[in-house]
Scaffold this active site. Structure first.
Site, PDB file in Angstrom:
ATOM      1  CE1 TYR A   1      34.031 122.471 130.587  1.00 47.53           C
ATOM      2  CE2 TYR A   1      33.716 120.088 130.619  1.00 47.53           C
ATOM      3  CZ  TYR A   1      34.168 121.247 131.230  1.00 47.53           C
ATOM      4  OH  TYR A   1      34.762 121.177 132.458  1.00 47.53           O
TER       5      TYR A   1
ATOM      6  CB  SER B   1      37.097 118.358 132.762  1.00 46.40           C
ATOM      7  OG  SER B   1      36.001 117.474 132.654  1.00 46.40           O
TER       8      SER B   1
ATOM      9  CE  LYS C   1      37.641 123.008 131.655  1.00 47.69           C
ATOM     10  NZ  LYS C   1      38.283 124.059 132.455  1.00 47.69           N
TER      11      LYS C   1
END
Length: 336
Positions: free
Chosen positions: A150, A126, A154
């Site tokens: 989050y 991402s 990643k």
């Protein structure tokens, strides 16, 4: 004989479109999905699009016994790994769940692959790993950081892959940093279908267009951008899916790892997105200007040249394609 690919999270938004592109490219695909953010009828729809039965295991990447069974049942040549939790706001409230699913899930998958002698993986990363970048458009050489659990997961996954690749040259990884996937398949049979209130702009606008949500809140109209609203790089989900096929082919052909942005290099503002969707659906959409959100930045746009140089990737579909295909999908879904 065609090569066989394990597609984790293959019933989700990006995963289902990638399934179609993989089959179109001649790969045999096995899906693993727990359907926590996908509907079971996606499998039926994939069979209609591809004209062939779908092999799908219902389960979780944290289920080591299931992973062992899949690699025992099939000679998997490579894995494309989507299965992960992805809502930034939810990750702040549930960091342990995000770390367990996203980081531990990757580790469990890699362990199963290693035991099976499968050494190629395309990883769904991402643009959040860039944090608040100093340079726009963003190159892959930008410093990495995180501003949410989050994003942390990643980044932790990327670093895990780097450590493993450095320790054993049998491994090769394609790390793909997404910007903002949008749109739907040209058939209108698959698309983004969140189970609750969307976290991303286009599916939110889509739900306003169908009447499921009352209005769009535009968070800030005083940024240093042409119309004052935030600018982001949106990429059609079909283009994004093609990027995964190109990444996979490069891994299987060269055995060399790569890390690239998958974006268009073109930024669209919130109001531009809204206007384009109004043209697609044929009516005005209610919206209000709201205060800026903490953590938002004026502009996030990719530099996509490395993906073109390494993979031969170039986005082919534009904003009108994204909005028209999205409206085709949600309006059909609303009436079925």
């Amino acid at each position: 004989m065609s090569q066989k690919i394990l597609l984790t999270g293959g019933a989700g938004f990006i995963g289902s479109h990638t399934y179609v592109e993989l089959v179109k490219a001649g790969f045999e695909v096995v899906i693993l999905d727990n359907f926590s953010n996908a509907r079971p009828d996606v499998i039926d729809r994939l069979e209609v699009i591809t004209g062939a039965p779908v092999t799908c295991y219902t389960g979780d990447v944290l289920d080591r016994a299931l992973l062992t069974r899949i690699f025992s049942d099939h000679k998997i040549d490579a894995t494309v790994h989507f299965a992960a939790k992805k809502a930034v706001g939810e990750s702040v409230e549930q960091p342990l769940d995000y770390i367990r699913t996203n980081v531990s899930g990757l580790v469990d998958l890699l362990d199963a692959m290693q035991h099976a002698g499968c050494w190629r993986l395309v990883f769904s990363s991402s643009a959040t790993v860039y944090g608040d970048p100093a340079l726009i458009p963003i190159p892959e050489t930008s410093a990495r950081s995180y501003s949410s659990p989050y994003a942390f997961t990643k980044l932790a996954c990327e670093q895990t892959l780097e450590q493993i690749a450095a320790s054993d040259d049998r491994w090769a990884f394609g790390t793909l940093r997404y910007f903002n996937p949008a749109g739907a398949h040209e058939t209108g049979l698959i698309g983004e279908d969140p189970n609750d209130i969307p976290n991303n702009l286009m599916p939110y606008i889509a739900k306003v267009a169908t009447g499921d949500l009352e209005k769009l809140s535009v968070f800030g109209d005083d940024y240093d951008t042409p119309d004052g609203t935030g600018v982001r790089d949106y990429i059609h989900v079909t283009d994004l899916a093609r990027g995964h096929v190109l990444s996979l082919r490069a891994l299987l052909k060269s055995g060399d790892s790569h890390t690239v942005n998958l974006g268009t290099g073109t930024g669209y503002s919130v109001l531009e997105m809204l206007s384009a969707y109004e043209r697609a659906c044929g009516h005005d959409l209610p919206h209000v200007i709201a205060p800026r959100r903490a953590g938002d930045v004026p502009k996030l746009v990719s530099n996509p040249t490395l993906a073109q140089d390494i993979l031969g990737f170039r986005a082919e579909l534009g904003l009108n394609d994204m909005c028209t295909s999205s409206w085709n999908w949600v309006s059909r879904r609303k009436n079925t």
